[in-house]
Design a protein around this motif. Structure first.
Motif, PDB file in Angstrom:
ATOM      1  N   PRO A  12      -0.680   2.486   7.963  1.00  0.00           N
ATOM      2  CA  PRO A  12      -0.516   2.686   6.521  1.00  0.00           C
ATOM      3  C   PRO A  12      -1.872   2.594   5.816  1.00  0.00           C
ATOM      4  O   PRO A  12      -2.789   1.913   6.292  1.00  0.00           O
ATOM      5  N   PRO A  13      -2.013   3.279   4.706  1.00  0.00           N
ATOM      6  CA  PRO A  13      -3.282   3.171   3.974  1.00  0.00           C
ATOM      7  C   PRO A  13      -3.455   1.764   3.415  1.00  0.00           C
ATOM      8  O   PRO A  13      -2.481   1.053   3.147  1.00  0.00           O
ATOM      9  N   ARG A  14      -4.690   1.361   3.255  1.00  0.00           N
ATOM     10  CA  ARG A  14      -4.948   0.020   2.733  1.00  0.00           C
ATOM     11  C   ARG A  14      -4.521  -0.036   1.275  1.00  0.00           C
ATOM     12  O   ARG A  14      -4.819   0.852   0.478  1.00  0.00           O
ATOM     13  N   SER A  15      -3.823  -1.103   0.943  1.00  0.00           N
ATOM     14  CA  SER A  15      -3.292  -1.261  -0.410  1.00  0.00           C
ATOM     15  C   SER A  15      -4.421  -1.655  -1.372  1.00  0.00           C
ATOM     16  O   SER A  15      -5.299  -2.454  -1.039  1.00  0.00           O
ATOM     17  N   GLN A  16      -4.363  -1.096  -2.577  1.00  0.00           N
ATOM     18  CA  GLN A  16      -5.336  -1.427  -3.611  1.00  0.00           C
ATOM     19  C   GLN A  16      -4.867  -2.637  -4.437  1.00  0.00           C
ATOM     20  O   GLN A  16      -5.607  -3.128  -5.281  1.00  0.00           O
ATOM     21  N   LEU A  17      -3.626  -3.080  -4.189  1.00  0.00           N
ATOM     22  CA  LEU A  17      -3.085  -4.212  -4.939  1.00  0.00           C
ATOM     23  C   LEU A  17      -3.647  -5.530  -4.408  1.00  0.00           C
ATOM     24  O   LEU A  17      -3.942  -5.651  -3.219  1.00  0.00           O
ATOM     25  N   PRO A  18      -3.775  -6.530  -5.273  1.00  0.00           N
ATOM     26  CA  PRO A  18      -4.204  -7.845  -4.790  1.00  0.00           C
ATOM     27  C   PRO A  18      -3.096  -8.467  -3.939  1.00  0.00           C
ATOM     28  O   PRO A  18      -1.928  -8.100  -4.077  1.00  0.00           O
ATOM     29  N   PRO A  19      -3.417  -9.417  -3.069  1.00  0.00           N
ATOM     30  CA  PRO A  19      -2.375 -10.046  -2.257  1.00  0.00           C
ATOM     31  C   PRO A  19      -1.372 -10.788  -3.133  1.00  0.00           C
ATOM     32  O   PRO A  19      -1.706 -11.279  -4.215  1.00  0.00           O
ATOM     33  N   PHE A  20      -0.124 -10.833  -2.657  1.00  0.00           N
ATOM     34  CA  PHE A  20       0.944 -11.441  -3.445  1.00  0.00           C
ATOM     35  C   PHE A  20       0.757 -12.952  -3.506  1.00  0.00           C
ATOM     36  O   PHE A  20       0.484 -13.603  -2.493  1.00  0.00           O
ATOM     37  N   ASP A  21       0.938 -13.520  -4.702  1.00  0.00           N
ATOM     38  CA  ASP A  21       0.796 -14.958  -4.915  1.00  0.00           C
ATOM     39  C   ASP A  21       2.192 -15.555  -5.077  1.00  0.00           C
ATOM     40  O   ASP A  21       2.858 -15.347  -6.096  1.00  0.00           O
ATOM     41  N   PHE A  22       2.655 -16.278  -4.057  1.00  0.00           N
ATOM     42  CA  PHE A  22       4.004 -16.834  -4.101  1.00  0.00           C
ATOM     43  C   PHE A  22       4.132 -17.942  -5.142  1.00  0.00           C
ATOM     44  O   PHE A  22       5.224 -18.192  -5.651  1.00  0.00           O
ATOM     45  N   ALA A  23       3.040 -18.595  -5.489  1.00  0.00           N
ATOM     46  CA  ALA A  23       3.112 -19.687  -6.463  1.00  0.00           C
ATOM     47  C   ALA A  23       3.411 -19.160  -7.861  1.00  0.00           C
ATOM     48  O   ALA A  23       4.015 -19.861  -8.678  1.00  0.00           O
ATOM     49  N   ARG A  24       3.000 -17.927  -8.158  1.00  0.00           N
ATOM     50  CA  ARG A  24       3.218 -17.361  -9.496  1.00  0.00           C
ATOM     51  C   ARG A  24       4.444 -16.456  -9.557  1.00  0.00           C
ATOM     52  O   ARG A  24       4.625 -15.718 -10.510  1.00  0.00           O
TER      53      ARG A  24
END
Length: 144
Positions: A12-24
């Motif tokens: 898959p192409p590399r995602s431009q989104l930041p990694p998901f923050d489970f705390a928020r």
């Protein structure tokens, strides 16, 4: 063009989104996952295992994959059997317990006789007449 090859390879192409923050996360889970099996009773543990074994079994069923796997397996088995019976030279095989002997010699001669006769034209009554008429004609010819 690079994206096309990556898609073919399955990367898959590399995602431009930041990694998901489970705390928020605004939507918290109702149950913790995976559950702590030591805190569950035996009855709850059994139900949990039964439920997720069933889900795993349903998820692992892939009819298309199973169909083609079966077709490939049977094709390979058929190829090995046909090659071993009709084509492999057992007389020169070093692993043959009886060197110089062909175990399927009679079957090979019969098969290649049928195959060779299939492509040749015969003028004998046995080759031209088939079915019940041919048998009657041949019987009559032999008894005369």
């Amino acid at each position: 063009m690079l994206q096309f090859f990556q898609r073919l390879i399955g990367r898959p192409p590399r995602s431009q989104l930041p990694p998901f923050d489970f705390a928020r996360n605004r939507f918290h889970a109702k149950k913790t996952w995976p559950p702590n099996l030591r805190e569950l009773t035996d009855k709850q543990n059994f139900r949990f295992e039964r439920k997720f074994k069933r889900r795993l079994r349903l998820k692992s069923i892939r009819p298309q994959w199973q169909k083609w796997t079966k077709i490939v397996q049977w094709s390979m088995i058929s190829f090995v059997v046909v090659y071993g019976v009709l084509f492999h030279d057992y007389a020169k095989d070093p692993m043959n317990p009886r060197p110089g002997e062909q175990p399927f010699k009679g079957l090979r001669e019969w098969m290649w006789g049928l195959w060779g006769g299939f492509w040749t034209h015969t003028t004998s009554p046995e080759g031209t007449l088939g079915g019940a008429e041919g048998r009657e004609e041949r019987k009559g010819a032999k008894t005369r």
